[in-house]
Write a protein that holds these residues in place. Sequence first.
Motif, PDB file in Angstrom:
ATOM      1  N   GLY A  98       0.657  -1.132   0.424  1.00  0.00           N
ATOM      2  CA  GLY A  98       0.303   0.128   0.424  1.00  0.00           C
ATOM      3  C   GLY A  98       1.065   1.330   0.227  1.00  0.00           C
ATOM      4  O   GLY A  98       2.463   1.396   0.388  1.00  0.00           O
ATOM      5  N   GLU A  99       0.442   2.621   0.336  1.00  0.00           N
ATOM      6  CA  GLU A  99       0.922   3.868  -0.691  1.00  0.00           C
ATOM      7  C   GLU A  99       0.666   4.077   0.699  1.00  0.00           C
ATOM      8  O   GLU A  99      -0.229   4.001   1.552  1.00  0.00           O
ATOM      9  CB  GLU A  99       0.152   4.854  -1.017  1.00  0.00           C
ATOM     10  CG  GLU A  99       0.580   4.103  -2.715  1.00  0.00           C
ATOM     11  CD  GLU A  99       1.884   3.969  -2.981  1.00  0.00           C
ATOM     12  OE1 GLU A  99       2.537   4.585  -2.572  1.00  0.00           O
ATOM     13  OE2 GLU A  99       2.035   2.906  -4.175  1.00  0.00           O
ATOM     14  N   ALA A 100       1.514   5.134   1.367  1.00  0.00           N
ATOM     15  CA  ALA A 100       1.525   5.629   2.657  1.00  0.00           C
ATOM     16  C   ALA A 100       0.185   6.603   2.821  1.00  0.00           C
ATOM     17  O   ALA A 100      -0.009   6.838   3.730  1.00  0.00           O
ATOM     18  CB  ALA A 100       2.852   7.051   2.158  1.00  0.00           C
ATOM     19  N   GLU A 101      -0.611   7.044   2.002  1.00  0.00           N
ATOM     20  CA  GLU A 101      -1.488   7.548   1.920  1.00  0.00           C
ATOM     21  C   GLU A 101      -2.686   6.788   2.168  1.00  0.00           C
ATOM     22  O   GLU A 101      -3.252   6.587   3.042  1.00  0.00           O
ATOM     23  CB  GLU A 101      -1.819   8.123   0.563  1.00  0.00           C
ATOM     24  CG  GLU A 101      -1.667   9.381   0.165  1.00  0.00           C
ATOM     25  CD  GLU A 101      -0.214   9.320  -0.503  1.00  0.00           C
ATOM     26  OE1 GLU A 101       0.941   9.955  -1.208  1.00  0.00           O
ATOM     27  OE2 GLU A 101       0.005   7.828  -0.248  1.00  0.00           O
ATOM     28  N   GLN A 102      -2.635   5.291   2.050  1.00  0.00           N
ATOM     29  CA  GLN A 102      -3.320   4.234   2.775  1.00  0.00           C
ATOM     30  C   GLN A 102      -3.022   3.752   4.361  1.00  0.00           C
ATOM     31  O   GLN A 102      -3.445   3.245   4.940  1.00  0.00           O
ATOM     32  CB  GLN A 102      -3.343   3.198   1.866  1.00  0.00           C
ATOM     33  CG  GLN A 102      -4.438   3.304   0.396  1.00  0.00           C
ATOM     34  CD  GLN A 102      -3.627   2.279  -0.588  1.00  0.00           C
ATOM     35  OE1 GLN A 102      -2.912   2.010  -0.607  1.00  0.00           O
ATOM     36  NE2 GLN A 102      -5.082   1.823  -0.966  1.00  0.00           N
ATOM     37  N   ARG A 173      10.160   2.569   4.377  1.00  0.00           N
ATOM     38  CA  ARG A 173      10.020   2.408   2.263  1.00  0.00           C
ATOM     39  C   ARG A 173      11.213   0.699   1.566  1.00  0.00           C
ATOM     40  O   ARG A 173      11.807   1.536   1.794  1.00  0.00           O
ATOM     41  CB  ARG A 173       9.566   3.393   1.834  1.00  0.00           C
ATOM     42  CG  ARG A 173       9.693   3.429   0.146  1.00  0.00           C
ATOM     43  CD  ARG A 173       7.868   3.072   0.330  1.00  0.00           C
ATOM     44  NE  ARG A 173       7.477   2.818  -1.406  1.00  0.00           N
ATOM     45  CZ  ARG A 173       6.043   2.912  -1.425  1.00  0.00           C
ATOM     46  NH1 ARG A 173       5.313   3.399  -0.650  1.00  0.00           N
ATOM     47  NH2 ARG A 173       5.887   2.778  -2.905  1.00  0.00           N
ATOM     48  N   ASP A 176      12.791   0.369  -4.912  1.00  0.00           N
ATOM     49  CA  ASP A 176      12.106   0.634  -6.097  1.00  0.00           C
ATOM     50  C   ASP A 176      12.574  -0.881  -6.314  1.00  0.00           C
ATOM     51  O   ASP A 176      13.594  -1.345  -6.852  1.00  0.00           O
ATOM     52  CB  ASP A 176      12.602   1.352  -6.967  1.00  0.00           C
ATOM     53  CG  ASP A 176      11.293   2.631  -6.351  1.00  0.00           C
ATOM     54  OD1 ASP A 176      10.575   2.587  -5.548  1.00  0.00           O
ATOM     55  OD2 ASP A 176      11.688   3.833  -6.891  1.00  0.00           O
ATOM     56  N   ASP A 187       5.752  -3.062  -0.525  1.00  0.00           N
ATOM     57  CA  ASP A 187       6.095  -1.981  -0.232  1.00  0.00           C
ATOM     58  C   ASP A 187       6.917  -1.453   1.016  1.00  0.00           C
ATOM     59  O   ASP A 187       7.678   0.099   0.925  1.00  0.00           O
ATOM     60  CB  ASP A 187       5.119  -1.098  -0.609  1.00  0.00           C
ATOM     61  CG  ASP A 187       4.651  -1.326  -1.865  1.00  0.00           C
ATOM     62  OD1 ASP A 187       4.978  -1.282  -2.574  1.00  0.00           O
ATOM     63  OD2 ASP A 187       2.986  -1.840  -1.660  1.00  0.00           O
ATOM     64  N   TRP A 188       6.296  -2.284   2.312  1.00  0.00           N
ATOM     65  CA  TRP A 188       6.921  -1.752   3.525  1.00  0.00           C
ATOM     66  C   TRP A 188       7.231  -3.146   4.608  1.00  0.00           C
ATOM     67  O   TRP A 188       7.084  -3.562   3.971  1.00  0.00           O
ATOM     68  CB  TRP A 188       6.226  -1.043   3.878  1.00  0.00           C
ATOM     69  CG  TRP A 188       5.365   0.679   3.802  1.00  0.00           C
ATOM     70  CD1 TRP A 188       4.265   0.832   2.896  1.00  0.00           C
ATOM     71  CD2 TRP A 188       5.184   1.239   3.807  1.00  0.00           C
ATOM     72  NE1 TRP A 188       4.376   1.579   2.231  1.00  0.00           N
ATOM     73  CE2 TRP A 188       4.818   2.975   3.023  1.00  0.00           C
ATOM     74  CE3 TRP A 188       6.562   2.746   4.734  1.00  0.00           C
ATOM     75  CZ2 TRP A 188       5.428   3.982   2.697  1.00  0.00           C
ATOM     76  CZ3 TRP A 188       7.118   3.563   4.088  1.00  0.00           C
ATOM     77  CH2 TRP A 188       6.563   4.016   3.179  1.00  0.00           C
ATOM     78  N   THR A 267      -3.277  -2.001   0.230  1.00  0.00           N
ATOM     79  CA  THR A 267      -4.333  -2.010  -1.031  1.00  0.00           C
ATOM     80  C   THR A 267      -5.880  -1.321  -1.490  1.00  0.00           C
ATOM     81  O   THR A 267      -6.799  -0.929  -2.801  1.00  0.00           O
ATOM     82  CB  THR A 267      -3.825  -2.305  -2.060  1.00  0.00           C
ATOM     83  OG1 THR A 267      -4.363  -3.954  -1.969  1.00  0.00           O
ATOM     84  CG2 THR A 267      -2.205  -2.231  -1.706  1.00  0.00           C
TER      85      THR A 267
END
Length: 424
Positions: A98-102, A173, A176, A187-188, A267
């Motif tokens: 997932g992204e940091a925003e999640q 994080r 890539d 992702d993390w 996600t």
Amino acid sequence: MPRLQGEARGRWAARLDSGLFVAGGVLSVWLAYLTLQEGIQPGWPLLLVVVFWGLVAYLVLPRIHRILTQIYLPDYFIGRTRTADGLLGDPVNLALLGEAEQLHPAMRAAGWTLADELTLVTGWRIVVSSLRRRTYRAAPVSPLFLFQRRQDFAYQQEVAGSPNQRHHVRFWRCPDDWLLPGGARVDWLAAGTYDRSVGLSLFTLQVTHKIAQDVDAERDHIVEGLQRADPAVRVRVIEGFGAGYHSRNGGGDLIHTDGHLPIVDLTGLGEAQAAPPPAPPATRRTPPAQTLFAAVVTAIRGLGNLGIAGFAFAGDAAGLELDGVDGAQAVLPAIGVALICVALFDLALTVLMLTRRNWARLMLCCLSLAGAAAVFLSRTLNNDHGRLGGDLVSLGLSVLVLLALSSQAARHWSRSAGTGPGGG
């Protein structure tokens, strides 16, 4: 050609840095020994025994660990974090998609508080909070390293309003296109542990938090909290990712894990919950504590030399005689001029170092090494094996400046200035 010359200078500077790093470690052992020697006598010098503990705990042992772990610890992912001293730290026991925003909204919804960055101010605040047993919900956590960098951020939950006991988890994080051993993409990565008390580190004797042995319980606490907060959170487990083992973390605390690695999938979180995360900390522009300490000591030394030069000129003006010295009236001004030159050189290097000139930092390291070496040579040539006396302060400051400026934090800050004029 300029590029090749720049690379050659970089290699030379790196080799010099390595030598200064080791020299700082050797001198710190000598300084600790001399401090203990000074302190083993009746009266107030016994207070130097406390200074000896501080030198050993915060300078000698960390530097020795850093030197040795660079030799025997592998520099690739093995499922363990590292401390700032190079020791193996807490195990990596959680992975996320997932992204940091999640991630940030999910952690807040599960009842976690984003920890403050560790600075001189927040570090002092957690000390005061621990001593007074006052709540500090966003208390900082010590840095641990993965992928050769410290955690991107950390979350914590206080227990009963006490900063001495808390749940906490650090997040990194992933680079890539980086894959876990076995080929899984995440992702993390995270390391979650439970602070049960405050005590002394087994390996460095520093004051630190002591963690609970069962790190799996903390891992499960984090996962279950995320799932309770949002049913859209999915979890799959890589069983036997790391062999179950009994071992110790960087503070010497026993740890036990079954080696399973949950992968938490964020996600599927809805857009409504995906609020913007807190702004990440800006790239460090202010000097680290080690650089600031060295700058203050060097500046004080320079100002002190200016003051002594003033006394030298004042003595010359008053017609002060120096017993046993021919041409005393010529000696005092010469001493004053020499001290002014030394002081201005110190102050200039301090300013240049604070503008991230790496060569200025290296120059100050070499000057500090020369100052400590001069004391050593003087004692050796004079066959002086007794107590150090008044030279202990000057030797101590030289060694402390060398240790501070050869530290990883100071080196990284000076070298990361880029290719502009502030670079090394």
